[in-house]
Scaffold this motif. Sequence first.
Motif, short mmCIF file in Angstrom:
data_model
loop_
_atom_site.label_atom_id
_atom_site.label_comp_id
_atom_site.label_asym_id
_atom_site.label_seq_id
_atom_site.Cartn_x
_atom_site.Cartn_y
_atom_site.Cartn_z
N GLU A 180 0.88 -1.17 0.00
CA GLU A 180 0.00 0.00 0.00
C GLU A 180 0.92 1.22 0.00
O GLU A 180 1.84 1.31 0.81
CB GLU A 180 -0.88 -0.02 1.26
N GLU A 181 0.66 2.16 -0.91
CA GLU A 181 1.67 3.19 -1.17
C GLU A 181 2.10 4.00 0.05
O GLU A 181 3.29 4.22 0.28
CB GLU A 181 1.24 4.11 -2.31
N SER A 182 1.13 4.43 0.87
CA SER A 182 1.54 5.27 2.00
C SER A 182 2.23 4.44 3.08
O SER A 182 3.12 4.93 3.78
CB SER A 182 0.34 6.04 2.56
N ALA A 183 1.85 3.17 3.21
CA ALA A 183 2.54 2.28 4.14
C ALA A 183 3.97 2.06 3.66
O ALA A 183 4.91 1.96 4.46
CB ALA A 183 1.81 0.95 4.26
N LEU A 184 4.12 2.00 2.35
CA LEU A 184 5.46 1.81 1.78
C LEU A 184 6.36 3.01 2.12
O LEU A 184 7.52 2.84 2.47
CB LEU A 184 5.34 1.61 0.27
N PHE A 185 5.80 4.22 2.04
CA PHE A 185 6.60 5.40 2.41
C PHE A 185 7.00 5.33 3.88
O PHE A 185 8.14 5.65 4.24
CB PHE A 185 5.81 6.70 2.17
N GLU A 186 6.04 4.95 4.72
CA GLU A 186 6.34 4.83 6.15
C GLU A 186 7.51 3.87 6.35
O GLU A 186 8.43 4.14 7.11
CB GLU A 186 5.11 4.33 6.91
N SER A 187 7.45 2.75 5.65
CA SER A 187 8.49 1.74 5.77
C SER A 187 9.84 2.29 5.29
O SER A 187 10.87 2.06 5.90
CB SER A 187 8.09 0.49 4.99
N MET A 188 9.80 3.02 4.17
CA MET A 188 11.03 3.63 3.65
C MET A 188 11.62 4.61 4.66
O MET A 188 12.82 4.83 4.69
CB MET A 188 10.75 4.37 2.34
N GLU A 189 10.74 5.20 5.46
CA GLU A 189 11.20 6.18 6.46
C GLU A 189 11.62 5.50 7.77
O GLU A 189 11.88 6.17 8.76
CB GLU A 189 10.10 7.21 6.71
N GLY A 190 11.62 4.17 7.76
CA GLY A 190 12.10 3.43 8.94
C GLY A 190 11.05 3.22 10.01
O GLY A 190 11.37 2.99 11.17
N LYS A 191 9.78 3.31 9.61
CA LYS A 191 8.72 3.16 10.61
C LYS A 191 7.93 1.88 10.38
O LYS A 191 8.18 1.16 9.43
CB LYS A 191 7.77 4.36 10.51
N ARG A 192 6.96 1.65 11.24
CA ARG A 192 6.02 0.56 11.02
C ARG A 192 5.26 0.85 9.74
O ARG A 192 4.92 1.99 9.45
CB ARG A 192 5.01 0.50 12.17
N GLY A 193 4.98 -0.19 8.96
CA GLY A 193 4.32 0.02 7.69
C GLY A 193 2.82 0.21 7.83
O GLY A 193 2.04 -0.61 7.36
N GLU A 194 2.44 1.29 8.49
CA GLU A 194 1.01 1.55 8.68
C GLU A 194 0.53 2.62 7.71
O GLU A 194 1.11 3.71 7.67
CB GLU A 194 0.75 1.97 10.13
N PRO A 195 -0.52 2.35 6.95
CA PRO A 195 -1.02 3.32 5.96
C PRO A 195 -1.38 4.66 6.61
O PRO A 195 -1.79 4.72 7.77
CB PRO A 195 -2.27 2.64 5.40
N ARG A 196 -1.21 5.71 5.83
CA ARG A 196 -1.54 7.06 6.30
C ARG A 196 -2.98 7.40 5.89
O ARG A 196 -3.55 6.73 5.04
CB ARG A 196 -0.62 8.09 5.65
N ASN A 197 -3.49 8.46 6.48
CA ASN A 197 -4.77 8.97 6.02
C ASN A 197 -4.59 9.63 4.66
O ASN A 197 -3.57 10.22 4.38
CB ASN A 197 -5.30 10.02 7.00
N LYS A 198 -5.62 9.50 3.82
CA LYS A 198 -5.58 10.17 2.52
C LYS A 198 -6.86 10.96 2.35
O LYS A 198 -7.93 10.43 2.66
CB LYS A 198 -5.48 9.14 1.40
N PRO A 199 -6.83 12.18 1.78
CA PRO A 199 -5.63 12.92 1.40
C PRO A 199 -4.79 13.33 2.63
O PRO A 199 -5.30 13.20 3.73
CB PRO A 199 -6.22 14.15 0.67
N PRO A 200 -3.59 13.85 2.39
CA PRO A 200 -2.96 14.16 1.10
C PRO A 200 -2.50 12.90 0.36
O PRO A 200 -2.08 11.93 1.00
CB PRO A 200 -1.75 15.00 1.49
N TYR A 201 -2.58 12.94 -0.94
CA TYR A 201 -2.11 11.84 -1.77
C TYR A 201 -0.60 11.99 -2.02
O TYR A 201 -0.05 13.08 -1.85
CB TYR A 201 -2.89 11.83 -3.08
N PRO A 202 0.03 10.88 -2.44
CA PRO A 202 1.48 10.92 -2.64
C PRO A 202 1.93 12.02 -3.62
O PRO A 202 3.02 12.55 -3.46
CB PRO A 202 1.78 9.54 -3.24
N THR A 203 1.09 12.37 -4.58
CA THR A 203 1.50 13.39 -5.53
C THR A 203 1.75 14.73 -4.82
O THR A 203 2.47 15.57 -5.32
CB THR A 203 0.39 13.61 -6.60
#
Lengths: 154, 387
Positions: free
Chosen positions: B159-182
Amino acid sequence: MPEIKELVKQLADKHGRTRESLLPILQGIVSEDRYISDFAMTEVARELDMSAALVYGTATFYSFLDTQPRGEYVIRLCRTITCDMQGKKQILKTLEDLLKIKVGETTKDNKFTLLETNCLGWCHKGPAMLINDEIYTEITPEKVNEIIGEYMKK
Amino acid sequence: MPDKKLKRVDLIFSEECSCKDVLADGLKSSKEEILQKILDSGLRGRGGAGFPTGLKWKFTAQEESDEKYVVCNADEGEPGTFKDREILSRVPLKVFGGMTMCAKVIGAKHGYLYLRGEYQFLRKDLQKALDKFHSYLKEMNHDFQIHILMGSGAYICGEESALFESMEGKRGEPRNKPPYPTVAGFRNKPTVINNVETLVYSFMIIRIGAKKFQELGTADSRGSKVFSVSGDTPIPGIYELELGMPLGDFVEEFGDGDTKAVQVGGAAGFCVPRKKFKDTIIGFEGVPTGGSMMIFNSSRSMYNVLKNYVEFFEEESCGQCTPCRVGCQQLKLGIEAVKKGEKSAAYLDTLQKLAETMKVTAKCGLGQSVANSFSSIVDNFREEMIY
């Protein structure tokens, strides 16, 4: 324990000491030690100057970042329906008989840990299993005997 | 009724194109030209959700920011999907090429490829290919760098926002949307995140042009797509097929003559029973798929299939929101109780309602899509759930 201290320091030197370095560092510990001990987590927290709770929270989220002691070789058998349809249950039984442990357990000599995992991405060549990072596909009970035999000799 | 037939395509894996030449051509074009090509092609994301790729790039290009990123989502975890692994091992340069084109359009200097931990064995060869690719970029004097990051066995990180969280060294928990990744993606900067296959198609569109790509598929589903075929089929594997075919054609080609159902889109997708094969179109106007096609013949118990999926979701739910965390557990306990006779068959309707509730209340795509497989299997194979 000094080894862990040294390892954490080396990994932090390599990956950096920011929050973003946390996952690569934890992955590095697992590839070296197969699991992340409480001590290792507090070491990481100290080295990265963050709360140990943050390290714990992150580590326990990911199924490949084991926080329980694991054997030298961690076997992860794919439990998805397509592998199941191709004989995963017989494979599991073979592994359990061979290693004399159940899923989730580690052999007494600390050599093998047996786990199940979700889709490994080899549905067309099931059943599939990972041993550490090595992938084995289209496995049969005979092949499992052979593969595990090889690892036992290592 | 569908007029498309099953047609094999050879676009992604065809070796006739030199990645270096396409890259050089692409880098010579202006970013407007590249973007226009992708917009014109009608390409939609190949990870499953199907958002128009050109629009994603356009929105991100329009954002004002000192830093922007392009991220390749290689966290392929949907049960029954293995096409991204195949793409990454056979044509990695085309993936990097697609990332570079996107980076040029949006103005990114850094790209990241997030590879699932289960594919660690690909890492070495992928890094080799990347080194080669970087040497091309250096020759062409193009300032763009790709980094490979590893996942650690969490389906939700796809899931894209969870993936960002993971890239940032955190638990892979999805974020609220919006804001969208763009608008706010990796490091809260404007980010394009595309599936592996989407990026390869983007690159191929730069090469063959939007028109040729558009000739394939239907109005809603342009182009072709890579399918991962598994289950009861004599010829499991990877196939690139034109979008918009009836499922009936697919079953005729890949089934074993006794197909009773096809799970289209993995555990998060839909189960289509035999009687609906002919009228089901594979594409965004019908049943979309990220590529997973699991075929079941009449010897299979659909109860076992559903139980396997529900167990999967229960394990992979990140636990952050209640509908998904508790819902997955209850769906599993519920179908087990019905099967054992501890609950009446009517309890299945209650479970269906729960699944529908999860669809509207869960925070991210994981919890929202549990109802897809749950309802389609329970609706179509109700007796198998009970007896």
